[in-house]
Motif scaffolding. Structure first.
Motif, PDB file in Angstrom:
ATOM      1  N   MET A  59       6.468  -8.820   8.525  1.00 42.12           N
ATOM      2  CA  MET A  59       7.271  -7.637   8.252  1.00 42.12           C
ATOM      3  C   MET A  59       6.411  -6.581   7.554  1.00 42.12           C
ATOM      4  SD  MET A  59      10.769  -7.379   6.115  1.00 42.12           S
ATOM      5  CE  MET A  59      11.196  -5.831   5.374  1.00 42.12           C
ATOM      6  N   LEU A  60       6.566  -5.367   7.987  1.00 43.38           N
ATOM      7  CA  LEU A  60       5.807  -4.257   7.421  1.00 43.38           C
ATOM      8  C   LEU A  60       6.401  -3.849   6.075  1.00 43.38           C
ATOM      9  CD1 LEU A  60       3.508  -2.244   7.890  1.00 43.38           C
ATOM     10  CD2 LEU A  60       5.157  -0.776   9.059  1.00 43.38           C
ATOM     11  N   THR A  61       5.538  -3.819   5.070  1.00 35.49           N
ATOM     12  CA  THR A  61       5.952  -3.352   3.751  1.00 35.49           C
ATOM     13  C   THR A  61       5.111  -2.129   3.394  1.00 35.49           C
ATOM     14  OG1 THR A  61       4.333  -4.651   2.505  1.00 35.49           O
ATOM     15  CG2 THR A  61       6.466  -5.723   3.015  1.00 35.49           C
ATOM     16  N   VAL A  62       5.566  -1.390   2.401  1.00 32.26           N
ATOM     17  CA  VAL A  62       4.815  -0.225   1.946  1.00 32.26           C
ATOM     18  C   VAL A  62       3.428  -0.650   1.488  1.00 32.26           C
ATOM     19  CG1 VAL A  62       4.713   1.599   0.202  1.00 32.26           C
ATOM     20  CG2 VAL A  62       6.877   1.108   1.365  1.00 32.26           C
ATOM     21  N   ASP A  63       3.351  -1.731   0.732  1.00 28.52           N
ATOM     22  CA  ASP A  63       2.060  -2.192   0.219  1.00 28.52           C
ATOM     23  C   ASP A  63       1.081  -2.553   1.333  1.00 28.52           C
ATOM     24  OD1 ASP A  63       2.756  -1.796  -2.426  1.00 28.52           O
ATOM     25  OD2 ASP A  63       3.337  -3.896  -2.762  1.00 28.52           O
ATOM     26  N   ASN A  64       1.537  -3.319   2.339  1.00 25.70           N
ATOM     27  CA  ASN A  64       0.575  -3.688   3.370  1.00 25.70           C
ATOM     28  C   ASN A  64       0.260  -2.514   4.300  1.00 25.70           C
ATOM     29  OD1 ASN A  64       2.654  -3.910   5.320  1.00 25.70           O
ATOM     30  ND2 ASN A  64       2.812  -6.118   5.049  1.00 25.70           N
ATOM     31  N   TYR A  65       1.166  -1.564   4.429  1.00 29.32           N
ATOM     32  CA  TYR A  65       0.878  -0.346   5.189  1.00 29.32           C
ATOM     33  C   TYR A  65      -0.236   0.449   4.482  1.00 29.32           C
ATOM     34  CZ  TYR A  65       1.467   4.432   6.924  1.00 29.32           C
ATOM     35  OH  TYR A  65       1.240   5.698   7.419  1.00 29.32           O
ATOM     36  N   ILE A  66      -0.106   0.669   3.192  1.00 31.99           N
ATOM     37  CA  ILE A  66      -1.109   1.421   2.426  1.00 31.99           C
ATOM     38  C   ILE A  66      -2.428   0.651   2.384  1.00 31.99           C
ATOM     39  CG2 ILE A  66      -1.700   2.379   0.163  1.00 31.99           C
ATOM     40  CD1 ILE A  66       0.396   4.032   1.766  1.00 31.99           C
ATOM     41  N   ASP A  67      -2.372  -0.658   2.208  1.00 27.79           N
ATOM     42  CA  ASP A  67      -3.602  -1.470   2.225  1.00 27.79           C
ATOM     43  C   ASP A  67      -4.322  -1.348   3.566  1.00 27.79           C
ATOM     44  OD1 ASP A  67      -3.174  -2.293  -0.378  1.00 27.79           O
ATOM     45  OD2 ASP A  67      -2.395  -4.270   0.176  1.00 27.79           O
ATOM     46  N   SER A  68      -3.562  -1.294   4.650  1.00 25.53           N
ATOM     47  CA  SER A  68      -4.155  -1.142   5.972  1.00 25.53           C
ATOM     48  C   SER A  68      -4.827   0.229   6.111  1.00 25.53           C
ATOM     49  CB  SER A  68      -3.085  -1.319   7.053  1.00 25.53           C
ATOM     50  OG  SER A  68      -3.645  -1.153   8.325  1.00 25.53           O
ATOM     51  N   ILE A  69      -4.192   1.260   5.596  1.00 26.10           N
ATOM     52  CA  ILE A  69      -4.800   2.599   5.614  1.00 26.10           C
ATOM     53  C   ILE A  69      -6.122   2.569   4.864  1.00 26.10           C
ATOM     54  CG2 ILE A  69      -4.598   4.951   4.693  1.00 26.10           C
ATOM     55  CD1 ILE A  69      -1.622   4.843   5.370  1.00 26.10           C
ATOM     56  N   LYS A  70      -6.116   2.001   3.672  1.00 22.56           N
ATOM     57  CA  LYS A  70      -7.338   1.937   2.863  1.00 22.56           C
ATOM     58  C   LYS A  70      -8.443   1.178   3.598  1.00 22.56           C
ATOM     59  CE  LYS A  70      -4.954   2.173  -1.588  1.00 22.56           C
ATOM     60  NZ  LYS A  70      -4.580   1.424  -2.803  1.00 22.56           N
ATOM     61  N   ALA A  71      -8.097   0.081   4.231  1.00 20.21           N
ATOM     62  CA  ALA A  71      -9.093  -0.716   4.961  1.00 20.21           C
ATOM     63  C   ALA A  71      -9.653   0.064   6.152  1.00 20.21           C
ATOM     64  CB  ALA A  71      -8.476  -2.037   5.423  1.00 20.21           C
ATOM     65  N   ASN A  72      -8.793   0.772   6.870  1.00 21.00           N
ATOM     66  CA  ASN A  72      -9.255   1.566   8.009  1.00 21.00           C
ATOM     67  C   ASN A  72     -10.123   2.736   7.566  1.00 21.00           C
ATOM     68  OD1 ASN A  72      -8.251   0.221  10.341  1.00 21.00           O
ATOM     69  ND2 ASN A  72      -6.196   0.890   9.802  1.00 21.00           N
ATOM     70  N   LEU A  73      -9.770   3.372   6.467  1.00 16.90           N
ATOM     71  CA  LEU A  73     -10.603   4.465   5.957  1.00 16.90           C
ATOM     72  C   LEU A  73     -11.964   3.947   5.512  1.00 16.90           C
ATOM     73  CD1 LEU A  73      -7.984   6.489   3.867  1.00 16.90           C
ATOM     74  CD2 LEU A  73      -8.983   7.144   6.075  1.00 16.90           C
ATOM     75  N   GLU A  74     -11.970   2.797   4.873  1.00 15.88           N
ATOM     76  CA  GLU A  74     -13.222   2.217   4.367  1.00 15.88           C
ATOM     77  C   GLU A  74     -14.237   2.009   5.498  1.00 15.88           C
ATOM     78  OE1 GLU A  74     -16.069   1.110   1.880  1.00 15.88           O
ATOM     79  OE2 GLU A  74     -14.119   1.879   1.241  1.00 15.88           O
ATOM     80  N   LYS A  75     -13.758   1.722   6.695  1.00 16.73           N
ATOM     81  CA  LYS A  75     -14.649   1.525   7.843  1.00 16.73           C
ATOM     82  C   LYS A  75     -15.452   2.785   8.158  1.00 16.73           C
ATOM     83  CE  LYS A  75     -11.465  -1.684  10.080  1.00 16.73           C
ATOM     84  NZ  LYS A  75     -10.519  -1.847  11.195  1.00 16.73           N
ATOM     85  N   HIS A  76     -14.976   3.935   7.690  1.00 19.61           N
ATOM     86  CA  HIS A  76     -15.617   5.216   7.992  1.00 19.61           C
ATOM     87  C   HIS A  76     -16.305   5.824   6.771  1.00 19.61           C
ATOM     88  CE1 HIS A  76     -13.694   5.145  11.909  1.00 19.61           C
ATOM     89  NE2 HIS A  76     -12.589   4.787  11.295  1.00 19.61           N
ATOM     90  N   SER A  77     -16.418   5.053   5.700  1.00 19.79           N
ATOM     91  CA  SER A  77     -17.025   5.572   4.470  1.00 19.79           C
ATOM     92  C   SER A  77     -18.489   5.949   4.657  1.00 19.79           C
ATOM     93  CB  SER A  77     -16.882   4.560   3.328  1.00 19.79           C
ATOM     94  OG  SER A  77     -15.529   4.438   2.958  1.00 19.79           O
ATOM     95  N   ASP A  78     -19.251   5.134   5.374  1.00 23.33           N
ATOM     96  CA  ASP A  78     -20.670   5.454   5.576  1.00 23.33           C
ATOM     97  C   ASP A  78     -20.836   6.777   6.326  1.00 23.33           C
ATOM     98  OD1 ASP A  78     -21.431   3.170   4.234  1.00 23.33           O
ATOM     99  OD2 ASP A  78     -21.825   2.009   6.045  1.00 23.33           O
TER     100      ASP A  78
END
Length: 167
Positions: free
Chosen positions: A1-20
């Motif tokens: 089930m999608l929660t606010v916390d795991n939605y935001i965590d997923s955003i952070k993880a996807n952004l981190e892939k583009h940090s370099d």
């Protein structure tokens, strides 16, 4: 089930892939020979929520909120705008359709989720800014969301009203 916390965590993880990519592009703009008429830099985030993409473009601005251009002959002088991050995906739907996501998740959790998204984008950009050495720029620099009325001052790590930026 999608929660606010795991939605935001997923955003952070996807952004981190583009940090370099972001850090590298920020390091590059630090080396620019900025036109003397530029008063500040706006790093504007364009969010495309229907396909979960973000792009960031840097604009050189004057205190009247106008983009500054250079029309001289010195090719080493920079003014205008440049892409910092192309369209990158910050979230991927897994089990839900877009309509289901918007109707049953996003709207139920709005405005809290909107604020958390903005915080995730701002924190990511701010961390990459620090990592790139952005603070050495002698121009006031801001992270902004397109068509918003506030700006994140990168050197002071604080939100300000846009009117303060232009005064």
């Amino acid at each position: 089930m999608l929660t606010v916390d795991n939605y935001i965590d997923s955003i952070k993880a996807n952004l981190e892939k583009h940090s370099d990519l972001l850090v590298g592009n920020l390091k590059n703009i630090i080396t620019y020979n900025y036109f003397s008429e530029i008063d500040l830099l706006d790093f504007t985030a364009f969010i495309e929520p229907t396909n979960f993409e973000i792009s960031i473009r840097m604009f050189s601005m004057d205190r009247e909120a106008n983009e500054v251009f250079y029309e001289g002959n010195d090719t080493t002088v920079f003014a205008g705008s440049v892409d910092i991050v192309p369209d990158i995906t910050y979230y991927q739907l897994i089990d839900n359709s877009l309509d289901d996501f918007i109707d049953n998740f996003y709207e139920e959790n709005y405005p809290a989720i909107y604020e958390l998204e903005q915080k995730a984008f701002t924190d990511w950009f701010g961390q990459c800014w620090k990592k790139s050495g952005g603070d050495i720029l002698n121009l006031p620099s801001f992270f902004v969301f397109h068509d918003d009325t506030k700006s994140y001052e990168l050197k002071n790590n604080q939100w300000i009203d846009d009117e303060e930026k232009w005064s």
